[in-house]
Design an enzyme around this catalytic site. Structure first.
Site, PDB file in Angstrom:
ATOM      1  N   LEU A  92       0.863  -1.232  -0.092  1.00  0.00           N
ATOM      2  CA  LEU A  92      -0.164   0.138   0.101  1.00  0.00           C
ATOM      3  C   LEU A  92       0.835   1.161   0.043  1.00  0.00           C
ATOM      4  CD1 LEU A  92      -2.734  -0.882   2.608  1.00  0.00           C
ATOM      5  CD2 LEU A  92      -3.069  -1.061   0.312  1.00  0.00           C
ATOM      6  N   ASP A  93       0.449   2.349  -0.594  1.00  0.00           N
ATOM      7  CA  ASP A  93       1.215   3.645  -0.683  1.00  0.00           C
ATOM      8  C   ASP A  93       1.441   4.021   0.729  1.00  0.00           C
ATOM      9  OD1 ASP A  93       1.442   3.435  -3.552  1.00  0.00           O
ATOM     10  OD2 ASP A  93      -0.353   4.597  -3.596  1.00  0.00           O
ATOM     11  N   ALA A  94       2.357   4.787   1.054  1.00  0.00           N
ATOM     12  CA  ALA A  94       2.697   5.402   2.527  1.00  0.00           C
ATOM     13  C   ALA A  94       1.284   6.189   3.067  1.00  0.00           C
ATOM     14  CB  ALA A  94       3.806   6.302   2.257  1.00  0.00           C
ATOM     15  N   THR A 123      -1.553   5.759   2.242  1.00  0.00           N
ATOM     16  CA  THR A 123      -2.894   4.821   2.030  1.00  0.00           C
ATOM     17  C   THR A 123      -3.014   4.058   3.457  1.00  0.00           C
ATOM     18  OG1 THR A 123      -2.608   4.252  -0.185  1.00  0.00           O
ATOM     19  CG2 THR A 123      -3.995   2.882   0.843  1.00  0.00           C
ATOM     20  N   LYS A 158      -5.068   5.000  -7.656  1.00  0.00           N
ATOM     21  CA  LYS A 158      -4.687   6.430  -7.879  1.00  0.00           C
ATOM     22  C   LYS A 158      -4.736   6.684  -9.368  1.00  0.00           C
ATOM     23  CE  LYS A 158      -2.451   7.455  -3.679  1.00  0.00           C
ATOM     24  NZ  LYS A 158      -1.254   7.455  -2.833  1.00  0.00           N
TER      25      LYS A 158
END
Ligand code: URA
Length: 248
Positions: free
Chosen positions: A98-100, A102, A182
């Site tokens: 997961l992105d930072a 998220t 995104k």
């Protein structure tokens, strides 16, 4: 199981580092120096530098990932990693990323086989995201998300899309490409303001505060295994429940 995988599961080192230990002749299996292609059976005795190693038990952790934590093993910017958040005796690693920024459901495990299967798009593990965008997508925009949009690494598959409120959308996908959600919203002209994964397969973060984690119940592990054992995956779980119509 291959010797490097065995060492990784025992919590000794990553597979890559395990290969180095094996090449250096520091690992023995039943007293014989192990090779890169050595297979380990359940009853084998594995030692590192002459010290017998105990096989680590399989661990399955659900973390409510908070914003700011990174899903990599270490971060040059010194941000907290999800592995640091989960202080567990087993060496668990995240399944996918997961992105930072998220938040939400993240599975960590040392079960390499299950992890590998869950990461494969063919098993179609549902991932449900709550997305807030800076501008409000129209119903036609949402319909495009549902049928698939063109990204630079190929078109996206059918998705479940439901408007929760104006610019708050629930998106259900089964792929796990880099920054996929995104990029899907960028493809329809709307930038993501916040992203939360509310469900990963059967797992939700209900009852878990951000930054907290828990071990999975055996029945939950079983459910995950069942997902990966489906003979002919269908997208039924993604499609009929949600549609692109506005619920406002
Ligand atoms: N899609 C994204 O864009 N980011 C995530 O963190 C997960 C899915």
């Amino acid at each position: 199981m291959r010797l490097n995988a065995w060492l990784a599961r025992a919590g000794v080192a990553s597979r890559r580092k395990a290969d180095e230990l094996i090449k250096a002749g520091r690992v023995t299996v039943n007293g014989e120096v192990g090779q890169l292609n050595t297979f380990v059976q359940r009853t084998d005795e594995v030692s590192l530098d002459g010290v017998p190693l105990a096989k680590q038990r399989l661990a399955y952790i659900l973390l409510h990932k908070p914003a700011g934590a990174v899903t990599t093993a270490s971060d040059p910017q010194g941000r907290r990693t999800v592995v640091e958040l989960v202080e567990h005796s087993s060496r668990v690693v995240p399944v996918g990323r997961l992105d930072a920024d998220t938040t939400g459901a993240l599975l960590l495990t040392n079960d390499g086989e299950l992890s590998h299967q869950l990461a494969h798009p063919k098993y179609e593990v549902d991932k449900v995201y709550e997305v807030e965008t800076w501008t409000q997508p129209s119903d036609a925009d949402l319909e495009r998300l549902r049928t698939g949009v063109e990204l630079d690494d190929g078109p996206t598959s059918l998705a479940g899309v439901r408007r929760l409120a104006g610019a708050r959308i629930e998106l259900t996908i089964h792929e796990g490409r880099n920054r996929q959600v995104k990029r899907m919203f960028e493809a329809i002209g709307h930038r993501v303001r916040s992203l939360h994964r509310s469900r990963y397969g059967p797992l939700t973060v209900e009852g878990l505060e951000p930054g907290r984690w828990r071990e999975l119940e055996p029945s939950e592990v079983e459910q995950l295994r069942r997902v990966t054992k489906r003979d002919s995956p269908t997208r039924a779980s993604v499609l009929p429940k949600h549609d692109a119509r506005s619920s406002d």
